[in-house]
Structures are given as C-alpha cells and as structure tokens.
Design an enzyme around this catalytic site. Structure first.
Site, mmCIF file in Angstrom:
data_model
loop_
_atom_site.group_PDB
_atom_site.id
_atom_site.type_symbol
_atom_site.label_atom_id
_atom_site.label_comp_id
_atom_site.label_asym_id
_atom_site.label_seq_id
_atom_site.Cartn_x
_atom_site.Cartn_y
_atom_site.Cartn_z
ATOM 1 N N LYS A 1 -13.699 1.157 14.255
ATOM 2 C CA LYS A 1 -11.949 0.241 14.937
ATOM 3 C C LYS A 1 -12.057 0.205 16.569
ATOM 4 C CE LYS A 1 -10.872 0.340 10.547
ATOM 5 N NZ LYS A 1 -10.018 1.297 9.370
ATOM 6 N N LYS B 1 -11.247 -3.113 18.196
ATOM 7 C CA LYS B 1 -9.997 -3.698 18.445
ATOM 8 C C LYS B 1 -9.845 -4.392 19.655
ATOM 9 C CE LYS B 1 -9.028 -2.415 13.415
ATOM 10 N NZ LYS B 1 -7.721 -3.384 13.039
ATOM 11 N N PHE C 1 -4.307 3.070 15.029
ATOM 12 C CA PHE C 1 -4.109 4.411 13.862
ATOM 13 C C PHE C 1 -6.236 4.032 12.635
ATOM 14 C CE2 PHE C 1 -1.236 7.896 13.070
ATOM 15 C CZ PHE C 1 -0.888 7.681 13.811
ATOM 16 N N ASP D 1 -4.121 -6.300 4.669
ATOM 17 C CA ASP D 1 -5.176 -6.880 5.379
ATOM 18 C C ASP D 1 -4.997 -8.691 4.710
ATOM 19 O OD1 ASP D 1 -6.150 -5.802 7.409
ATOM 20 O OD2 ASP D 1 -7.228 -3.959 5.031
ATOM 21 N N ASN E 1 0.757 -1.172 -0.042
ATOM 22 C CA ASN E 1 0.080 0.330 -0.076
ATOM 23 C C ASN E 1 0.821 1.425 -0.156
ATOM 24 O OD1 ASN E 1 0.390 0.822 3.273
ATOM 25 N ND2 ASN E 1 -0.142 -1.251 3.177
ATOM 26 N N LYS F 1 9.227 -16.957 -9.579
ATOM 27 C CA LYS F 1 8.641 -15.784 -10.660
ATOM 28 C C LYS F 1 7.364 -16.247 -11.508
ATOM 29 C CE LYS F 1 8.736 -12.267 -13.974
ATOM 30 N NZ LYS F 1 9.922 -11.352 -15.138
HETATM 31 N N1 CTP Z 1 -3.442 -2.955 12.554
HETATM 32 C C1 CTP Z 1 -2.457 -3.885 12.661
HETATM 33 N N2 CTP Z 1 -3.072 -4.612 12.152
HETATM 34 C C2 CTP Z 1 -3.429 -5.490 11.000
HETATM 35 C C3 CTP Z 1 -5.234 -4.646 10.209
HETATM 36 C C4 CTP Z 1 -3.913 -3.300 11.068
HETATM 37 O O1 CTP Z 1 -2.539 -3.531 12.745
HETATM 38 N N3 CTP Z 1 -3.108 -6.632 10.605
HETATM 39 C C5 CTP Z 1 -3.865 -2.191 12.979
HETATM 40 C C6 CTP Z 1 -3.097 -0.624 12.359
HETATM 41 O O2 CTP Z 1 -1.871 -0.962 12.159
HETATM 42 C C7 CTP Z 1 -4.116 0.732 13.112
HETATM 43 C C8 CTP Z 1 -5.971 0.149 12.549
HETATM 44 O O3 CTP Z 1 -5.172 -1.386 12.719
HETATM 45 O O4 CTP Z 1 -3.635 0.899 13.700
HETATM 46 C C9 CTP Z 1 -6.663 0.149 11.919
HETATM 47 O O5 CTP Z 1 -5.896 -0.465 10.973
HETATM 48 P P1 CTP Z 1 -7.116 -0.194 9.100
HETATM 49 O O6 CTP Z 1 -6.837 -1.340 8.058
HETATM 50 O O7 CTP Z 1 -7.635 1.022 9.042
HETATM 51 O O8 CTP Z 1 -7.742 -1.151 9.333
HETATM 52 P P2 CTP Z 1 -8.498 -2.462 9.271
HETATM 53 O O9 CTP Z 1 -9.173 -3.362 10.659
HETATM 54 O O10 CTP Z 1 -7.766 -2.934 8.405
HETATM 55 O O11 CTP Z 1 -10.060 -2.491 9.011
HETATM 56 P P3 CTP Z 1 -10.362 -1.409 6.799
HETATM 57 O O12 CTP Z 1 -9.337 -1.519 6.395
HETATM 58 O O13 CTP Z 1 -11.922 -2.424 7.080
HETATM 59 O O14 CTP Z 1 -10.938 -0.118 7.130
#
Ligand code: CTP
Length: 408
Positions: A345, A349, A331, A286, A217, A296
């Site tokens: 969240k 979380k 975050f 995710d 990303n 490859k």
């Molecule tokens: N985070 C994490 N580990 C993951 C995914 C997310 O620790 N595998 C943490 C990020 O570091 C951040 C928070 O979760 O502090 C939110 O991340 P975000 O990507 O916004 O949340 P998601 O739960 O993945 O939700 P979505 O992608 O549906 O918005």
C-alpha cells in the site's frame, strides 16, 4: 530545583497547577509535587476544602514555596484569582480527582475556586481519578469520563488493587511515577505540532443503496478521533473529516461530518489545501452503488439480489499524488499478510508512511480501545506494543512530526 533535561539553565520553568481533591490518596500528591520539581517544573497547588481535611495546605506551601489556593475569596489582593491561576498554568494536573469533582468538571459546574479555575482554563488538563471501585464503575462516572476524554482531557486511569475502603478492584490512584511521567510527556509534547495544520479522516463511510439501506463497514472512528485529539493537544490546528460515527466532536477540533466516500473526498481535499500533514485513518468504502434509488426498494418488485457497484476515489492516493512537501500518512488495516500488504500500500498509494495494524486480533480490531501497530516508511519500520488508541495516536504523531521536521 534541577533544570529540565535538555532545557537551557536560564529558561523559565513551565508551571504545573496541581489540583488536589478530597480523597485519602491526597497524601500522594506531595510525592507528585516532588516528582515534577525533580523534572524541572514549577508546581503550584490548589485544593478543594475537602482535600485540606486530608493534607494541610502548609505541607504543599512548604514543598512548593508557593501560595496554596483553596477559597474563592482568600486572595483579596488578586480579586479574580481563578483566572490568574488558570492563565499561569502550562498544564493542570488533577491528582487525585474524586468522582464528585470529575462530575462537576463534566457538567461545567463552577461553585468554588477549584472548579471555577478549571472552567476558566485553556491549557491541557490531565486527570488521575481515585475512588471506590463501584463509584469508578458507576455509569455516571464512566459517562463523565467519556465526556472529559472527548473534550481532550488526558487520563491516567486508576490502578487495580486493594482500596482504602476495603474493596479490591480498580480505583487506586495510579502510581505516582506514571502520573509524573504522563504530565512531563504532555508538557514536552504540547508544542510538537505548534503552527501545523493537520487533517485527519476517520470512521466508516455509508454508501446508499436506496433511501433506507446502505453499504458500510465496522469502523468506529476511535483511532481517527484519538489522532485528532492528540494532534490538538500537541498544538496543531486540526480538521477532522469524519464519516458516520457515534463519537462526539472533539473539543477544539474543526469537525466536518460527511456520509459518503464522495463527500469525504471533497471535505478532505478542501482541508488538505492548507494542511501540513494528512492522516487518512478512515475506512472508506471501496465501492458505492452505481444507481442508488431515491425511494425504498421493494424486495418483491425490484431487483435487490443484484446491486451494481462502482469504485470510489482513493482519497489517500489522490492526496499523495499532489502532496508536494506535505506529509501524508495512511493506514493498512489487514486480517492477514499484514506487513506485506502494508508495504504494498505504501508503494501503491505514494504516501510517506503507512500505519499497519492487524484487525483480526481482538485487542486491535475495529471498535476496540487498544491497537498494535507497525510504522512503515520507505526506509524505516518500527513496531509498537499493544497500547491504548490515545497512546497509539501520540506515537504516530511523534513519527509524523519527525517526517515534518525533515521537510522544514
Ligand atoms: N483509503 C482512502 N480512500 C479510499 C480507500 C482507502 O483514503 N477510497 C485509505 C484509507 O483511509 C487507508 C488506506 O487508504 O488510509 C488503506 O485503506 P484500505 O481499505 O486498507 O486499502 P485499499 O486500497 O482499499 O485496499 P484493500 O481494501 O484491497 O485492502
């Protein structure tokens, strides 16, 4: 001299070593001395020989009632003067700082009292550069600035306006009150997280599809690195677990480089075992490919049109599950419904606080140097204005320190 706000009258004032270099703005250093003294700090001055061409040492000696240091061999009674000067300082403030001395600092050159003292210093350093606009914009100066920032040196950037050299642009020494204010903030913050262990996750993760391709990303890691640097300046012992990022390891911070979400989880859990505070600023993938190929993949022979994915472990949620009295902050980088997604969240979380930011805005997106956040806990919501990521990091750490203090 007045007593520092809130400090007991009998307390020894902290010492600011003000370094003045050869620049027309050197006369403003006199007002900086006064400003710091009014806030209750003891000020000592060291100057380069060029600075003494602009303002005489007698002026600073009269203002500070202290010896003014210029030459390496000027103090025969103190044969290692550069070491004692550095040790005495609670903060070194360099204002104005010329491009030349900034370059020497960045390279670690120590060829006079001023630069030797800087190399020997272990206390926080704040710089306020001032120079011609083209000198400021020069690639060498900007590279030096980035190196210094990365080492934890705090910066009050030059202001934009009419310069002594006749040009209009960025290069004027910042306003005296802004420099004094930043110095005082640093002195007041330097023990905010003393004795605390802080874990920060930062950057993206790379999830391999095959030996050469990966899913990633746009995260640059800037916010997480700013948090790690700021926590260090506040006296914490910091571990930064970073995904792939172009940024260099911040000085004084234990940096653990990882690539995948799985590796980040392992390194984060390891550091969390002894942490008081964890801030999950990483943009962790995710999903990760279920069956990454070791070679490859060839588009003509293999099925690159479909990659089977499996969900990664949510590090933030995992740490929150067994955090106990530790504070965990996450975050929520969103492009829409920022606040409601962030509140969701926080609940989902199980962390103590969420930093919500709208990454659809150009000034608070991935990779930018500024951010606009809302701090959200179960009972408090606070908006912060658009600020540099360094300042945002400090605001977040102030909030987190308040949560930590409540659990003490
Ligand atoms: N985070 C994490 N580990 C993951 C995914 C997310 O620790 N595998 C943490 C990020 O570091 C951040 C928070 O979760 O502090 C939110 O991340 P975000 O990507 O916004 O949340 P998601 O739960 O993945 O939700 P979505 O992608 O549906 O918005």
């Amino acid at each position: 001299m007045e007593d520092r706000k809130g400090a007991p009258a009998a307390r020894t004032p902290k010492t600011v070593l003000l370094g003045v270099t050869g620049c027309i703005a050197a006369y403003k250093s006199c007002e900086i001395v006064r400003g710091l003294q009014k806030r209750g700090y003891r000020v000592k001055v060291m100057m380069t020989e060029h600075a003494a061409e602009f303002v005489g040492p007698v002026t600073f000696r009269s203002l500070t009632h202290e010896e003014v240091s210029i030459g390496l061999f000027d103090h025969p009674s103190d044969p290692i003067h550069h070491i004692s000067l550095a040790e005495e300082a609670d903060l070194i403030l360099l204002a104005p700082l010329t491009a030349n001395v900034m370059a020497k600092m960045a390279c670690g050159i120590a060829d006079d009292l001023f630069t030797t003292t800087l190399l020997a210093a272990t206390c926080p350093v704040l710089i306020a550069p001032a120079m011609n606009v083209h000198m400021w914009q020069a690639a060498a100066t900007q590279e030096n600035l980035a190196r210094l920032r990365n080492r934890g040196v705090a910066v009050v950037e030059p202001a934009t306006g009419h310069l002594a050299c006749g040009y209009d642009g960025q290069g004027k020494l910042a306003a005296v009150e802004d420099i004094v204010e930043r110095a005082c903030e640093m002195l007041e913050e330097e023990s905010l997280l003393a004795g605390r262990r802080v874990l920060v996750t930062a950057g993206p993760t790379h999830e391999p599809i095959d030996a050469v391709r990966y899913i990633a990303n746009r995260s640059s890691g800037k916010m997480g690195y700013a948090l790690a640097r700021a926590a260090r300046l506040m006296g914490a012992e910091v571990t930064l677990v970073s995904g792939p990022s172009a940024l260099s390891d911040p000085q004084g911070v234990r940096t653990v480089r990882v690539t995948t979400a799985q590796e980040m989880l392992a390194a984060a859990e390891d550091a969390f075992a002894t942490a008081d505070l964890a801030i999950c600023a990483a943009a962790v993938a995710d999903y990760t490919p279920a069956h990454p190929a070791g070679h490859k993949l060839k588009k003509t022979e293999e099925h690159l049109d479909h990659v089977e994915l499996v969900e990664t472990t949510d590090i933030l949620r995992r740490l929150s599950e067994y955090k106990g009295r530790r504070i965990v902050v996450g975050f929520a980088a969103e492009t829409d419904n920022v606040v409601s997604y962030a509140r969701d969240k926080l609940a989902r979380k199980g962390c103590d606080a969420i930093v919500a930011n709208d990454v659809s805005a150009a000034d608070s997106t991935f990779g930018s140097d500024t951010n606009r956040i809302r701090w959200i806990t179960a009972d408090v919501e606070k908006d912060f204005p658009l600020m540099s990521k360094d300042r945002t990091a400090r605001a977040i750490l102030h909030e987190a320190a308040a949560l930590l203090a409540r659990t003490a």
